[in-house]
Design a protein around this motif. Structure first.
Motif, PDB file in Angstrom:
ATOM      1  N   ARG A  71      43.061  39.172  36.311  1.00 31.72           N
ATOM      2  CA  ARG A  71      43.644  40.484  36.075  1.00 31.72           C
ATOM      3  C   ARG A  71      45.071  40.050  35.746  1.00 31.72           C
ATOM      4  O   ARG A  71      45.901  39.350  36.188  1.00 31.72           O
ATOM      5  CB  ARG A  71      43.830  41.123  37.463  1.00 31.72           C
ATOM      6  N   LEU A  72      45.457  41.121  34.488  1.00 32.23           N
ATOM      7  CA  LEU A  72      46.783  41.192  33.937  1.00 32.23           C
ATOM      8  C   LEU A  72      47.120  42.704  33.873  1.00 32.23           C
ATOM      9  O   LEU A  72      46.381  43.432  33.318  1.00 32.23           O
ATOM     10  CB  LEU A  72      46.697  40.621  32.581  1.00 32.23           C
ATOM     11  N   ARG A  73      48.406  42.801  34.400  1.00 35.21           N
ATOM     12  CA  ARG A  73      48.481  44.254  34.395  1.00 35.21           C
ATOM     13  C   ARG A  73      47.383  45.147  34.932  1.00 35.21           C
ATOM     14  O   ARG A  73      46.969  44.946  35.954  1.00 35.21           O
ATOM     15  CB  ARG A  73      48.892  44.925  33.010  1.00 35.21           C
ATOM     16  N   ASP A  74      47.043  46.181  34.246  1.00 34.25           N
ATOM     17  CA  ASP A  74      45.928  47.176  34.572  1.00 34.25           C
ATOM     18  C   ASP A  74      44.487  46.778  34.075  1.00 34.25           C
ATOM     19  O   ASP A  74      43.664  47.514  33.910  1.00 34.25           O
ATOM     20  CB  ASP A  74      46.488  48.581  34.592  1.00 34.25           C
ATOM     21  N   PHE A  75      44.224  45.561  33.686  1.00 36.30           N
ATOM     22  CA  PHE A  75      42.921  45.317  33.078  1.00 36.30           C
ATOM     23  C   PHE A  75      42.375  44.103  33.667  1.00 36.30           C
ATOM     24  O   PHE A  75      43.286  43.022  33.878  1.00 36.30           O
ATOM     25  CB  PHE A  75      42.995  45.402  31.514  1.00 36.30           C
ATOM     26  N   THR A  76      41.013  43.905  33.665  1.00 36.71           N
ATOM     27  CA  THR A  76      40.557  42.661  34.064  1.00 36.71           C
ATOM     28  C   THR A  76      39.619  42.072  32.801  1.00 36.71           C
ATOM     29  O   THR A  76      39.615  42.616  31.894  1.00 36.71           O
ATOM     30  CB  THR A  76      38.991  43.087  34.809  1.00 36.71           C
ATOM     31  N   PHE A  77      39.859  40.681  32.796  1.00 39.32           N
ATOM     32  CA  PHE A  77      39.478  39.931  31.817  1.00 39.32           C
ATOM     33  C   PHE A  77      38.682  38.651  32.195  1.00 39.32           C
ATOM     34  O   PHE A  77      39.047  38.349  33.316  1.00 39.32           O
ATOM     35  CB  PHE A  77      40.411  39.677  30.477  1.00 39.32           C
ATOM     36  N   PHE A  78      37.761  38.088  31.259  1.00 41.72           N
ATOM     37  CA  PHE A  78      37.290  36.880  31.664  1.00 41.72           C
ATOM     38  C   PHE A  78      37.434  35.768  30.602  1.00 41.72           C
ATOM     39  O   PHE A  78      37.566  36.194  29.263  1.00 41.72           O
ATOM     40  CB  PHE A  78      35.657  37.100  31.898  1.00 41.72           C
ATOM     41  N   ALA A  79      37.992  34.626  31.077  1.00 44.14           N
ATOM     42  CA  ALA A  79      38.084  33.503  30.048  1.00 44.14           C
ATOM     43  C   ALA A  79      38.197  32.247  30.590  1.00 44.14           C
ATOM     44  O   ALA A  79      38.574  32.173  31.781  1.00 44.14           O
ATOM     45  CB  ALA A  79      39.275  34.024  29.152  1.00 44.14           C
ATOM     46  N   HIS A  80      38.373  31.274  29.824  1.00 44.28           N
ATOM     47  CA  HIS A  80      38.846  30.067  30.110  1.00 44.28           C
ATOM     48  C   HIS A  80      40.344  29.974  30.413  1.00 44.28           C
ATOM     49  O   HIS A  80      41.140  30.064  29.231  1.00 44.28           O
ATOM     50  CB  HIS A  80      38.561  28.896  29.451  1.00 44.28           C
ATOM     51  N   PRO A 193      32.062  55.972  35.445  1.00 46.76           N
ATOM     52  CA  PRO A 193      31.432  55.995  34.179  1.00 46.76           C
ATOM     53  C   PRO A 193      32.226  55.491  32.999  1.00 46.76           C
ATOM     54  O   PRO A 193      32.124  55.579  31.677  1.00 46.76           O
ATOM     55  CB  PRO A 193      31.199  57.554  33.704  1.00 46.76           C
ATOM     56  N   VAL A 194      33.793  55.080  33.126  1.00 47.05           N
ATOM     57  CA  VAL A 194      34.346  54.469  32.175  1.00 47.05           C
ATOM     58  C   VAL A 194      35.098  53.134  32.683  1.00 47.05           C
ATOM     59  O   VAL A 194      35.526  52.768  33.875  1.00 47.05           O
ATOM     60  CB  VAL A 194      35.701  55.417  32.009  1.00 47.05           C
ATOM     61  N   GLU A 195      34.956  52.012  31.734  1.00 44.55           N
ATOM     62  CA  GLU A 195      35.616  50.869  32.034  1.00 44.55           C
ATOM     63  C   GLU A 195      36.634  50.620  30.778  1.00 44.55           C
ATOM     64  O   GLU A 195      36.188  50.324  29.559  1.00 44.55           O
ATOM     65  CB  GLU A 195      34.664  49.743  32.017  1.00 44.55           C
ATOM     66  N   ASP A 196      37.938  50.710  31.063  1.00 44.46           N
ATOM     67  CA  ASP A 196      39.014  50.598  30.275  1.00 44.46           C
ATOM     68  C   ASP A 196      39.512  49.280  29.711  1.00 44.46           C
ATOM     69  O   ASP A 196      40.321  48.965  28.721  1.00 44.46           O
ATOM     70  CB  ASP A 196      40.199  51.312  30.540  1.00 44.46           C
TER      71      ASP A 196
END
Ligand code: ZN
Length: 490
Positions: A71-80, A193-196
């Protein structure tokens, strides 16, 4: 404006102008624990040039960090993500006074890594932004951090669903799906219903590179002809009954001057040539909705190879350039093998499908040379049969939100389920945007063709400004992202 030692997927996607200069890698010491890629501000005068740095992807390398959810600020992400330890040492080769500028949190909210900045204003991302995009688009995150046992369990469940579904009475099917829904509702990502997350990530990265550049960053607007969003209407025809009931949905479209795309199943029911002909006469599009609607088209490479000649034969006979997989079954590596110009089997977010997930994108994107057009409104079946809504309210709210974000509203409805509330709700949706001068109302094949033109066009310096070169030059529009704020609306 920018030059990069490697292709930079984020700039390619938004058509931000930059030059690829492999020679920039010179001096990226070979003794580093991980390789570093660099995007440099090209036209800076004096001093050390500011750069954006990120770790190169080294498949199979033992030093490669583990993939995870962050998680960075207000978003989720996936990565190495490069987690710390080796980072300061590596960065010391690229600048002075590096320090952590922003925290990256792990799944439990604990600090895990950081965005780094140096004294000159250069920035190090401990992950590859291109990988972040690909993890979303391909739903690769579905496979990260889950045991193979869980995955094969899910695949077995999916196969079971298709095997059993045709023989279950419809009320039983619905009860099962609603029970399953309670379980799915608990999964926290993607939200519904929304993923930002993906689009917030784009906005954040745009702000960051505009800050590095010290000036607004030009890019190509997603839509042609000065339109600010797109509305795309698609239908899947499941059965004979649906084939006969086309006018439940086509009727209101015709009245309001809309055109749409209709996906048929070649070998499940009789698809009358007259029906296809009549649709094409009205300017509608015809697509292929699997071969038999039994969940086996993409079951394995072997099955696909067996079925592909027949799928291609119907595509040619129907002049179909688009594919929609039954029950949105999808396999990232296999989709381009289908040989269509576009696929529309991914959803931006949908926990209710037999294969839940979501690419989180409300814009088209590429899977190799295939254009993917994600379904971005919840399906009729989900809204009205499973969740038992009574009107178009959910559809309208999400469609308006996507309009504000310059996105693509791609609707999927089925004439087979349209007898009850669906037809009325669908009419409300069509009426809501009828006469909206900001919308590009397009067939999916038109969106796919446009997306290709846009991807083969680029921005070039012309005097003090920029000009568009390539097949999209007549219809495309230049926009600018700024450092303090990424303005989705011009
Ligand atoms: Zn279907």
């Amino acid at each position: 404006m920018f030059e990069s030692c490697h292709p930079f997927a984020f700039f390619d996607y938004f058509r931000v102008p930059y030059a690829v200069r492999p020679e920039l890698t010179a001096g990226h010491g070979e003794r580093l624990p991980f390789s570093v890629h660099e995007l440099r501000i090209a036209d800076q005068s004096g001093g050390r040039p500011r750069s954006l740095l990120w770790p190169g992807t080294q498949a199979g390398s033992p030093a490669r960090p583990a993939i995870g959810r962050y998680r960075l600020r207000d978003f989720t992400f996936f990565a190495h993500v490069a987690l710390g330890g080796t980072v300061p040492d590596t960065l010391s080769q690229f600048g002075r006074g590096w320090s952590p500028a922003e925290q990256i949190l792990g799944e439990e909210g604990q600090p895990q890594a950081a965005i780094w900045r140096d004294d000159d204003g250069s920035v190090f991302l401990p992950f590859d932004p291109g990988e972040v995009m690909l993890q979303f688009w391909s739903e690769g995150y579905e496979r990260s951090g889950r045991s193979p046992v869980t995955l094969s369990g899910r695949d077995a469940l999916l196969r079971g669903y298709y095997l059993v579904r045709p023989v279950l009475p419809r009320p039983v099917q619905l009860r099962l799906r609603r029970a399953y829904t309670r379980v799915q509702g608990r999964s926290s990502f993607p939200s519904w219903p929304v993923e930002d997350s993906l689009h917030t990530f784009y906005a954040w990265l745009f702000g960051l590179v505009a800050g590095l550049a010290g000036q607004p960053v030009p890019f190509l607007d997603p839509w042609p002809d000065g339109r600010s969003w797109a509305l795309v209407l698609t239908h899947d025809v499941e059965t004979d009954a649906g084939c006969r009931d086309i006018d439940l949905l086509r009727g209101p479209e015709r009245e309001l001057g809309y055109r749409s795309s209709w996906n048929f199943v070649p070998l499940r029911y009789q698809v009358p040539d007259d029906t296809l002909h009549a649709l094409r006469q009205e300017g509608c599009e015809v697509g292929v909705h699997g071969l038999r609607h039994d969940g086996r088209d993409l079951g394995s490479r072997r099955l696909l190879a067996k079925r592909l000649p027949m799928i291609r034969e119907y595509a040619d006979r129907w002049q179909a350039v688009g594919f929609r997989s039954p029950a949105t079954q999808r396999q990232w590596e296999m989709m381009p093998r289908l040989g269509f110009e576009y696929d529309s089997s991914y959803t931006d977010t949908d926990p209710y499908e037999p294969q839940p997930g979501g690419c989180c994108s409300y814009l088209p994107y590429f899977n190799e040379s295939l254009v993917e057009l994600p379904i971005t409104l919840p399906q009729d079946h989900t809204v009205f049969s499973i969740l038992q809504h009574h009107d178009a309210d959910l559809w309208l709210r999400k469609a308006r939100l996507l309009r504000e974000r310059n996105a693509m509203v791609l609707v999927l409805t089925h004439p087979d389920y349209a007898r009850d509330r669906v037809a009325d709700a669908y009419r409300s949706l069509l009426e809501a945007f009828h006469g909206d001068s900001t919308v590009w109302h397009a067939l999916p094949m038109q969106v796919a063709a446009w997306w290709r033109e846009r991807a083969s066009s680029s921005l070039r310096r012309a005097g003090d400004g920029w000009q568009i070169e390539g097949p999209a030059s007549a219809r495309a529009r230049i926009r600018f992202a700024t450092a303090d704020e990424y303005h989705p609306v011009p």
